[in-house]
Motif scaffolding. Structure first.
Motif, PDB file in Angstrom:
ATOM      1  N   ILE A 177       0.879  -1.172   0.000  1.00 18.48           N
ATOM      2  CA  ILE A 177       0.000   0.000   0.000  1.00 18.48           C
ATOM      3  C   ILE A 177       0.914   1.219   0.000  1.00 18.48           C
ATOM      4  O   ILE A 177       2.119   1.080   0.248  1.00 18.48           O
ATOM      5  N   PRO A 178       0.389   2.399  -0.256  1.00 19.39           N
ATOM      6  CA  PRO A 178       1.244   3.579  -0.143  1.00 19.39           C
ATOM      7  C   PRO A 178       1.864   3.594   1.255  1.00 19.39           C
ATOM      8  O   PRO A 178       1.152   3.413   2.244  1.00 19.39           O
ATOM      9  N   GLY A 179       3.165   3.787   1.329  1.00 19.61           N
ATOM     10  CA  GLY A 179       3.833   3.657   2.626  1.00 19.61           C
ATOM     11  C   GLY A 179       4.546   4.919   3.055  1.00 19.61           C
ATOM     12  O   GLY A 179       5.361   4.901   3.974  1.00 19.61           O
ATOM     13  N   ALA A 180       4.264   6.022   2.398  1.00 21.84           N
ATOM     14  CA  ALA A 180       4.924   7.281   2.768  1.00 21.84           C
ATOM     15  C   ALA A 180       3.889   8.385   2.924  1.00 21.84           C
ATOM     16  O   ALA A 180       4.054   9.505   2.447  1.00 21.84           O
ATOM     17  N   GLY A 181       2.778   8.026   3.582  1.00 20.61           N
ATOM     18  CA  GLY A 181       1.775   9.040   3.922  1.00 20.61           C
ATOM     19  C   GLY A 181       0.674   9.199   2.894  1.00 20.61           C
ATOM     20  O   GLY A 181      -0.251   9.988   3.107  1.00 20.61           O
TER      21      GLY A 181
ATOM     22  N   SER B  30      -3.851  -6.705  -0.727  1.00 14.60           N
ATOM     23  CA  SER B  30      -3.400  -5.324  -0.563  1.00 14.60           C
ATOM     24  C   SER B  30      -4.506  -4.272  -0.712  1.00 14.60           C
ATOM     25  O   SER B  30      -4.540  -3.325   0.094  1.00 14.60           O
ATOM     26  N   PRO B  31      -5.442  -4.390  -1.684  1.00 12.30           N
ATOM     27  CA  PRO B  31      -6.453  -3.326  -1.775  1.00 12.30           C
ATOM     28  C   PRO B  31      -7.291  -3.204  -0.501  1.00 12.30           C
ATOM     29  O   PRO B  31      -7.617  -2.098  -0.070  1.00 12.30           O
ATOM     30  N   ALA B  32      -7.630  -4.348   0.100  1.00 17.45           N
ATOM     31  CA  ALA B  32      -8.453  -4.295   1.318  1.00 17.45           C
ATOM     32  C   ALA B  32      -7.650  -3.721   2.484  1.00 17.45           C
ATOM     33  O   ALA B  32      -8.165  -2.917   3.277  1.00 17.45           O
TER      34      ALA B  32
ATOM     35  N   PHE C 230       2.038  -1.370   5.825  1.00 18.50           N
ATOM     36  CA  PHE C 230       2.930  -1.477   4.661  1.00 18.50           C
ATOM     37  C   PHE C 230       3.997  -2.544   4.913  1.00 18.50           C
ATOM     38  O   PHE C 230       4.244  -3.414   4.073  1.00 18.50           O
ATOM     39  N   MET C 231       4.604  -2.508   6.108  1.00 16.89           N
ATOM     40  CA  MET C 231       5.675  -3.455   6.422  1.00 16.89           C
ATOM     41  C   MET C 231       5.124  -4.883   6.528  1.00 16.89           C
ATOM     42  O   MET C 231       5.785  -5.830   6.114  1.00 16.89           O
ATOM     43  N   GLN C 232       3.907  -5.015   7.039  1.00 15.06           N
ATOM     44  CA  GLN C 232       3.309  -6.363   7.110  1.00 15.06           C
ATOM     45  C   GLN C 232       3.130  -6.939   5.705  1.00 15.06           C
ATOM     46  O   GLN C 232       3.437  -8.095   5.442  1.00 15.06           O
ATOM     47  N   LEU C 233       2.639  -6.089   4.796  1.00 10.61           N
ATOM     48  CA  LEU C 233       2.434  -6.572   3.429  1.00 10.61           C
ATOM     49  C   LEU C 233       3.760  -6.880   2.741  1.00 10.61           C
ATOM     50  O   LEU C 233       3.854  -7.778   1.906  1.00 10.61           O
ATOM     51  N   MET C 234       4.781  -6.118   3.096  1.00 13.61           N
ATOM     52  CA  MET C 234       6.105  -6.323   2.509  1.00 13.61           C
ATOM     53  C   MET C 234       6.600  -7.751   2.754  1.00 13.61           C
ATOM     54  O   MET C 234       7.361  -8.303   1.986  1.00 13.61           O
TER      55      MET C 234
END
Ligand code: 3H9
Length: 697
Positions: free
Chosen positions: A130-134, A225-227, A253-257
């Motif tokens: 997901i977007p991970g920088a805000g 990821s979308p959810a 984000f880190m979990q999805l990574m």
């Protein structure tokens, strides 16, 4: 070497230009450069900072090649927060594609201007993150909740005009990003415009996030990821502060990574680009192709003609008589009208394609000027050889003669001509104007520039082209034949076709194998089985229930009945009760005592059959690399993208575990479950399929 971010002072403005071709990805050097640029501008007493990209684009996102490696500071979310927090006015000037982390840098700037052709979006979900920088925290504040959720969960980019409309950017202007950025920054300074950090903007009214989450999860067909992105957006409302929201987003984000899906999707991203880059063709010039002949105007031929017309080629289609010609024209016009409806062409283009660019003929002599011919007639070697002998007689020297056969030996077809060097297989998938895959089948004598021309044509037609050697079914159908057989054997042994379809759709396929067979037409497999029967190894198990369906005239959707029964006007079908009877009869005839299969067992056997055959295809050199197989299954057979392909899936499970299972299944049927030598070799050497992708450069 040029610095990744070049710092320049123009009066009160510190200009930070990105110089990291091809797409200005935000690698560690870029992040360091941006941070250093902001600090230096502050120290030097500049009043504003302008950020833009040199080359073809503003930042196209985080550097994906760094994913999965240890993160090096400054990480992007901290950098974005730092940019937003500076006391100077920060302006971003966008062109090209401002995507992902790129758009997040722009959203951390205080003002945004873009050229009219710029596109912007947050496509992270397509990479399994997901977007991970805000991005999930800033976009709803600036664009509203509906627009933000739409952009973040679909990953679809929007145009500059749309972005202006939604408030994502402040202005659109013609010129280079440097010119428009400088002019806008000067104007803001002259006006005494204030800093305008998005983090201070109020949040819009929230939506029902649980409901949105469920809907997005269902739409993702197993992709997470979308959810998860919905939950990240939700955090903006639930966090104690803006920075707490960014922290929560970062956690998700880190979990999805860490997920397999992230690995699968990144593998798909890079493989999609690598698959049509063939080292042996880098120095080879393809032949010019401006016109294409097509033999046969059935569904396949009409689809091929349509895709050629849509890419600007002129087409001469040859049919046997006037009636068949009229039917072919109807099919092509129908396809093009569909393209018109979807906004792919306008009325004028459609007319020029059907009136000027398309010729339908009944005589091979009309092919004398074309640059390439694709034959799409009946799958019968004698018929194909006749067609190729005729093409040899009528086509000009240097014309490429291609067959769209799905199974037959291209060498034998080429031998019917006096120019085997010009003969190639171009295997399109139906409907050819929709499906992305093109197998470029290279025969023994095919000339390198003919292969290069096949790939150049594929690119022009916007296909994903994959090189295949000659074998029965080439890469895709050969592998499909194997996993289909595994499915058939499971049914004979007691699993229901509907259970198998359900397990495979839950895995992520749009349709299960029996629903696909109904769609494609059961008569195709029936004909193939009859063709193979005389040479079949006596040790091979043979199922009869599909033949029983066909003998009763049930060929699937086109006859209203197959494994499912279809009702006119209704989507999908319901179980055809006759099927259970046929299966029982088959079990009785073959003295099989049915047993039950767990969903896990079904998935494992189906996938092991796919992986084993794929490993044979790579081991024999029919496919050059594991990634070639992965892309064939992804783009031609509906394999779920988030698993990356069957051999990426195998890597994620561990090749040793797959081999163990295959050996276990071999105790029941040693003929079908013969392990692929390449799989055994990789397991012995403690390596994975992806190691082979890196070896071929
Ligand atoms: C993100 O930003 C996460 C953040 O929210 C949070 C972080 C903490 N990195 O596609 P092309 C390479 S996630 C590294 O052929 P085009 C590509 O592999 C990121 N490399 O050109 C290719 O290399 P090669 C969100 C990248 O004009 C070359 O550049 N951003 C990256 O057809 C040319 O690419 C995205 O998801 C990258 N980010 O299309 C955007 N992007 O020549 C992903 C490209 O060796 N990129 N490369 O094969 C794209 O969608 C397209 O590349 C783009 C250009 C539209 C930009």
């Amino acid at each position: 070497m040029t610095e990744a971010i070049v710092y320049e002072r123009i009066g009160d403005i510190a200009v930070l230009s990105a110089q990291n071709p091809p797409v200005n990805a935000l690698s560690i050097d870029m992040r360091r450069g941006l941070l250093a640029g902001i600090e230096r501008a502050e120290e030097e007493g500049a009043r504003a900072v302008l950020i833009y990209g040199e080359g073809r684009t503003y930042f196209a996102g985080a550097d994906i090649r760094e994913f999965g490696k240890p993160m090096v500071a400054p990480v992007l979310p901290d950098l974005c927060n730092r940019i937003e927090a500076t006391k100077l006015i920060v302006v971003s000037a966008l062109h090209g594609t401002a995507l992902g982390g790129g758009l997040e840098v722009a959203l951390s700037s205080h003002y945004r201007i873009a050229v009219p052709g710029a596109k912007m979006g947050l496509p992270e979900v397509h990479l399994g993150v997901i977007p991970g920088a805000g991005g999930t925290q800033r976009l709803p504040r600036i664009a509203g909740i509906d627009a933000a959720l739409e952009m973040i969960t679909t990953g679809r980019p929007i145009s500059a005009a749309d972005a202006l409309n939604k408030g994502v950017i402040d202005r659109v202007a013609e010129g280079s990003p440097r010119e428009i950025g400088l002019a806008y920054t000067r104007e803001l300074l002259e006006q005494g415009a204030p800093r305008r950090p998005v983090c201070y903007m109020p949040l819009p009214d929230p939506v029902d996030f649980d409901d949105t989450y469920e809907k997005v999860l269902a739409r993702g067909r197993g992709q997470l990821s979308p959810a998860i992105a919905v939950r990240a957006v939700q955090a903006a409302w639930e966090a104690e502060s803006f920075l707490d929201g960014v922290r929560q987003e970062r956690e998700l984000f880190m979990q999805l990574m860490e997920t397999d899906q992230r690995q699968g999707l990144i593998h798909a991203f890079f493989s999609e680009r690598a698959v049509s880059k063939l080292p042996e063709l880098t120095e080879v010039t393809p032949r010019d192709i401006a016109s294409m002949g097509v033999i046969g105007g059935g569904t396949m031929g009409a689809g091929i003609a349509t895709t050629a017309l849509l890419s600007g080629l002129s087409v001469v289609l040859v049919e046997r008589d006037d009636d068949a010609s009229a039917a072919a024209r109807d099919r092509i016009e129908g396809n093009l009208k569909g393209a018109l409806k979807r906004g792919k062409v306008d009325q004028a283009q459609l007319e020029s394609m059907t009136v000027e660019a398309l010729t339908i003929a009944t005589d091979y002599a009309d092919l004398s000027e074309v640059d390439l011919v694709v034959e799409a007639v009946f799958e019968d070697m004698a018929v194909k050889r006749e067609v190729f002998a005729a093409l040899d007689a009528h086509c000009r020297p240097g014309a490429i003669l291609a067959s769209n056969t799905s199974y037959l030996d291209i060498n034998e077809i080429a031998a019917a001509t006096s120019r085997p060097q010009d003969v190639i297989g171009l295997h399109f998938f139906s409907p050819a104007h929709v499906m992305k895959l093109l197998e470029v089948v290279v025969a023994d004598q095919t000339a390198p520039e003919v292969v290069a021309s096949g790939f150049a044509l594929g690119k022009r037609l916007k296909k994903i082209s994959v090189r295949s050697g000659v074998c029965d079914g080439f890469i895709g159908n050969r592998i499909m034949n194997s996993y289909r057989r595994a499915a058939d054997y499971m049914v004979l042994d007691g699993a229901s076709p509907y259970q198998i379809d359900k397990v495979m759709t839950e895995f992520g396929f749009a349709m299960g194998p029996f629903a696909v067979a109904d769609l494609a037409g059961l008569d195709i497999g029936w004909a193939a089985r009859k063709r193979r029967a005389p040479t079949r190894n006596p040790r091979e198990r043979v199922v009869q229930f599909s033949d029983m369906l066909c003998e009763g005239g049930d060929f699937g959707q086109k006859t209203g009945k197959g494994f499912y029964a279809y009702e006119a006007g209704k989507r999908g079908g319901s179980a055809n009760p006759q099927v259970a009877e046929y299966i029982k009869r088959d079990q009785r005839d073959q003295s099989v005592t049915p047993k039950s299969f767990s969903n896990e067992d079904i998935l494992r056997r189906y996938m092991c059959a796919m992986v084993n055959e794929a490993a044979k295809v790579v081991g024999e050199g029919v496919a050059r690399r594991p990634l070639d197989v992965d892309m064939v299954l992804l783009f031609g057979y509906g394999f779920p993208r988030f698993w990356g392909g069957p051999l990426k899936w195998a890597d994620l499970q561990g090749p040793a575990a797959i081999l163990d299972d295959i050996r276990r299944y071999a105790k029941e049927d040693a003929f079908f479950w013969r392990p692929a030598p390449l799989l055994e070799q990789l397991v012995n050497e403690g390596r994975i399929f992806d190691d082979l992708n890196r070896e071929v450069t």
